[in-house]
Design an enzyme around this catalytic site. Structure first.
Site, short mmCIF file in Angstrom:
data_model
loop_
_atom_site.label_atom_id
_atom_site.label_comp_id
_atom_site.label_asym_id
_atom_site.label_seq_id
_atom_site.Cartn_x
_atom_site.Cartn_y
_atom_site.Cartn_z
N PHE A 4 0.79 -1.50 -0.15
CA PHE A 4 0.04 0.10 -0.01
C PHE A 4 0.64 1.25 0.02
O PHE A 4 0.93 1.96 -0.99
CB PHE A 4 -0.95 -0.03 1.07
N LEU A 41 6.44 -10.07 -2.68
CA LEU A 41 4.98 -10.62 -3.21
C LEU A 41 4.30 -11.29 -2.11
O LEU A 41 4.04 -12.57 -2.70
CB LEU A 41 4.97 -10.91 -4.52
N SER A 92 2.46 -5.93 8.26
CA SER A 92 1.70 -4.85 8.81
C SER A 92 0.48 -5.08 9.37
O SER A 92 0.17 -3.63 10.04
CB SER A 92 1.59 -3.91 7.48
N THR A 139 6.27 2.88 12.81
CA THR A 139 4.95 3.20 13.05
C THR A 139 4.70 3.64 14.36
O THR A 139 5.62 3.54 15.35
CB THR A 139 4.11 1.81 12.86
N GLU A 142 2.81 2.58 16.48
CA GLU A 142 2.39 1.71 17.57
C GLU A 142 3.50 1.22 18.38
O GLU A 142 3.24 0.80 19.41
CB GLU A 142 1.61 0.54 16.82
N TYR A 158 3.03 -7.35 16.10
CA TYR A 158 3.35 -6.55 15.17
C TYR A 158 4.11 -5.27 15.69
O TYR A 158 5.38 -4.99 15.28
CB TYR A 158 2.07 -5.95 14.58
N LYS A 198 8.33 -4.10 15.17
CA LYS A 198 8.47 -3.06 14.41
C LYS A 198 9.40 -2.21 15.31
O LYS A 198 10.47 -1.42 15.01
CB LYS A 198 7.27 -2.13 14.42
N LEU A 203 -9.14 -1.39 8.31
CA LEU A 203 -10.59 -0.77 8.48
C LEU A 203 -11.17 0.17 7.27
O LEU A 203 -12.19 -0.34 6.99
CB LEU A 203 -10.35 0.15 9.46
N ARG A 255 -7.72 6.36 16.47
CA ARG A 255 -6.54 6.63 15.53
C ARG A 255 -6.24 7.85 14.83
O ARG A 255 -7.32 8.51 14.86
CB ARG A 255 -6.65 5.54 14.42
P1 NAD Z 1 1.49 -3.70 3.25
O1 NAD Z 1 1.02 -4.78 4.24
O2 NAD Z 1 0.35 -3.08 2.36
O3 NAD Z 1 2.72 -3.82 2.21
C1 NAD Z 1 3.91 -4.58 2.75
C2 NAD Z 1 4.87 -4.97 1.48
O4 NAD Z 1 5.85 -5.71 1.98
C3 NAD Z 1 4.18 -5.89 0.41
O5 NAD Z 1 4.22 -5.44 -1.04
C4 NAD Z 1 4.73 -7.25 0.77
O6 NAD Z 1 4.59 -8.13 -0.43
C5 NAD Z 1 5.98 -6.70 1.45
N1 NAD Z 1 6.85 -7.63 2.07
C6 NAD Z 1 6.45 -8.30 3.29
N2 NAD Z 1 7.21 -9.26 3.78
C7 NAD Z 1 8.19 -9.03 2.99
C8 NAD Z 1 9.51 -9.69 2.82
N3 NAD Z 1 9.92 -10.58 3.75
N4 NAD Z 1 10.44 -9.40 1.92
C9 NAD Z 1 10.16 -8.35 0.89
N5 NAD Z 1 8.84 -8.05 1.12
C10 NAD Z 1 8.08 -8.17 1.71
O7 NAD Z 1 2.11 -2.52 4.16
P2 NAD Z 1 1.74 -1.01 4.24
O8 NAD Z 1 0.61 -0.80 5.16
O9 NAD Z 1 2.14 -0.48 3.13
O10 NAD Z 1 3.12 -0.56 5.54
C11 NAD Z 1 4.21 -0.32 4.77
C12 NAD Z 1 5.28 -0.02 5.96
O11 NAD Z 1 4.85 1.22 6.54
C13 NAD Z 1 5.29 -1.08 7.03
O12 NAD Z 1 6.91 -0.91 7.50
C14 NAD Z 1 4.60 -0.57 8.15
O13 NAD Z 1 4.84 -0.91 9.15
C15 NAD Z 1 4.42 1.02 8.05
N6 NAD Z 1 3.46 1.73 8.39
C16 NAD Z 1 1.91 1.52 7.99
C17 NAD Z 1 0.93 2.40 8.26
C18 NAD Z 1 -0.29 1.98 7.81
O14 NAD Z 1 -1.02 2.64 8.36
N7 NAD Z 1 -0.33 1.29 6.96
C19 NAD Z 1 1.49 3.23 9.28
C20 NAD Z 1 2.63 3.60 9.87
C21 NAD Z 1 3.67 2.76 9.26
O1 DAU Z 2 -0.82 3.18 13.65
C1 DAU Z 2 -0.34 2.86 12.65
C2 DAU Z 2 -0.60 1.34 12.14
O2 DAU Z 2 -1.98 1.65 11.54
C3 DAU Z 2 0.15 0.68 11.14
O3 DAU Z 2 1.48 0.68 11.61
C4 DAU Z 2 -0.28 -0.85 10.86
O4 DAU Z 2 0.59 -1.27 9.61
C5 DAU Z 2 -1.62 -0.34 10.23
O5 DAU Z 2 -2.19 -1.71 9.96
C6 DAU Z 2 -2.60 0.28 11.00
O6 DAU Z 2 -2.80 -0.60 12.46
P1 DAU Z 2 -4.34 -0.49 13.01
O7 DAU Z 2 -4.29 -1.88 13.70
O8 DAU Z 2 -4.45 0.58 13.61
O9 DAU Z 2 -5.05 -0.58 11.71
P2 DAU Z 2 -6.48 -1.43 11.18
O10 DAU Z 2 -6.97 -0.67 10.08
O11 DAU Z 2 -6.25 -2.64 11.41
O12 DAU Z 2 -7.44 -1.00 12.27
C7 DAU Z 2 -7.77 0.26 12.76
C8 DAU Z 2 -8.80 0.39 13.98
O13 DAU Z 2 -9.90 -0.03 13.47
C9 DAU Z 2 -8.41 -0.43 15.02
O14 DAU Z 2 -8.62 0.27 16.18
C10 DAU Z 2 -9.32 -1.71 14.77
C11 DAU Z 2 -10.46 -1.32 14.05
N1 DAU Z 2 -11.00 -2.19 13.19
C12 DAU Z 2 -10.19 -2.87 12.43
C13 DAU Z 2 -10.57 -3.81 11.30
C14 DAU Z 2 -9.84 -4.52 10.43
C15 DAU Z 2 -12.44 -2.62 13.14
O15 DAU Z 2 -13.09 -2.02 14.24
N2 DAU Z 2 -12.76 -3.55 12.54
C16 DAU Z 2 -12.08 -4.11 11.47
O16 DAU Z 2 -12.57 -4.95 10.83
#
Ligand code: NAD
Ligand code: DAU
Length: 337
Positions: free
Chosen positions: A11, A35, A85, A125, A127, A151, A155, A191, A215
């Protein structure tokens, strides 16, 4: 400049690659990604023939392969997004989180060190700082670490390794700790994309517990802008907290999505709470705002409208994910490259 981006098929990584190619079209990008279920090369379809872009399939837990790729590619900087993630998956199966987030980050740090101390930006993150009470001050760069899920613990562990490589080996690192992102190409297990796509399909939306967890939401393009600034102007060895200054309960998010999509609250299904569910995250971004001049540009209303519209217009993208078909994309389109 040549960037090696890990996790670029996910993402935030794919949004970052689109952002970078548009902002810095002269630069070269190598996207290194295993992937896993979360990686989807369709996210990068529009740039896959760009001569400045290259995809390499590799797992960061494979130390030799990672060293070989980095020694061949000789990037000027590594931008490390690859991770497991999803918190819920870390509760069901923590091992992959340790392998990728801890061991994988270690392998990248070693490869960066052994190939000329390559500039390394680590994407982390909020978290890692734990869970806030309703009246606690937001997290900042000096908040003690207190991770509470497999998780966030993995991290946190990776953040410590990255800092250790700076202090011990002088590796030129920076770290960013960001709050919850939303936007295009987010895997529909999280979410916002889960709720939006379920509602398009007229399916119920599962709200955990009482829906009162908080959040701090950031539009993904604003996150890419912050990482760009850190790469260009960030001080080596420093950490930057990135947040949207946009705290919302899950209930507020849910009602906003229902409103924008013209759906009824009867679509909500209250389900069992997540184990160890962190109550509240909130980020104080004043350091990156004052030192690097970053500020989030997209309001929550605008970001959510754009995001919902995108999922409506790109049904085939997420339907292929829900059916599993997206996992054939590499075999079909990359095998003979
Ligand atoms: P995501 O799960 O959408 O994507 C993760 C990517 O990493 C995927 O393309 C997957 O194929 C690749 N990957 C996983 N394991 C791997 C491995 N062993 N070797 C190589 N590639 C691998 O994650 P995201 O939501 O895009 O998050 C990206 C980064 O940002 C993560 O480090 C996450 O901790 C951090 N982050 C995410 C959020 C959020 O809200 N999504 C917020 C803060 C920080
Ligand atoms: O804060 C940063 C983090 O945000 C990143 O480091 C993580 O990679 C990312 O996945 C995200 O974590 P959260 O656990 O906060 O995100 P998620 O979308 O899973 O959930 C957001 C909130 O919504 C959390 O309080 C749980 C709740 N939730 C989530 C899902 C998937 C629900 O109530 N229902 C759901 O089905």
């Amino acid at each position: 400049m040549k960037l090696l981006v890990t996790g670029g098929a996910g993402f935030i990584g794919s949004n970052f690659i689109h952002y970078w190619i548009e902002k810095h079209p002269e630069d070269k990008i190598v996207n290194l990604d295993a992937l896993t279920y979360a990686g989807n090369l369709e996210n990068l379809k529009s740039i896959e023939n760009n001569p400045n872009y290259k995809f390499v399939k590799a797992d960061i837990s494979d130390k030799e392969k990672i060293n070989e790729i980095i020694s061949d590619e000789k990037p000027d900087a590594i931008v490390h997004y690859a991770a497991e993630s999803h918190v819920d998956r870390s509760i069901l199966g923590p091992e992959a989180f340790v392998r990728t987030n801890v061991l994988g980050t270690f392998n990248l740090l070693e490869a960066a060190r052994q190939n000329g101390n390559i500039r390394f930006h680590h994407v982390s993150t909020d978290e890692v700082f734990g869970s806030l009470g309703p009246n606690d001050a937001p997290f900042n760069e000096t908040t003690p670490y207190d991770p509470r899920s497999p998780y966030s613990a993995s991290k946190a562990s990776s953040d410590h390794l990255v800092r250790a490589y700076f202090h011990t080996f002088g590796l030129p690192i920076t770290i960013s700790n960001c709050s919850n992102n939303y936007g295009f190409y987010q895997f529909p297990e999280k979410l916002i994309p889960l709720f939006v796509t379920n509602l398009i399909e007229d399916k119920k939306i599962p709200l955990y517990g009482d829906g009162m967890n908080v959040r701090d939401w950031l539009y993904v393009e604003d996150h890419s802008g912050a990482v760009d600034l850190i790469l260009q102007k960030g001080k080596i060895g420093e950490t930057y907290c990135i947040g949207g200054n946009c705290e919302k309960t899950n209930k507020e998010i849910t009602y906003k999505i229902l409103e924008f999509m013209g759906k009824d609250e009867k679509m909500i299904e209250f389900v069992a709470d997540r184990k160890g569910h962190d109550l509240r995250y909130s980020i104080d971004s004043s350091k990156i705002q004052h030192e690097l001049g970053w500020t989030p540009k997209t309001s929550f209303e605008d970001g959510m409208k754009k995001t919902i519209q995108w999922y409506k217009e790109n049904e085939s993208w997420w339907k292929k994910i829900k059916s599993g078909e997206y996992q054939n994309y590499y075999e079909k389109n990359y095998k003979d490259r």
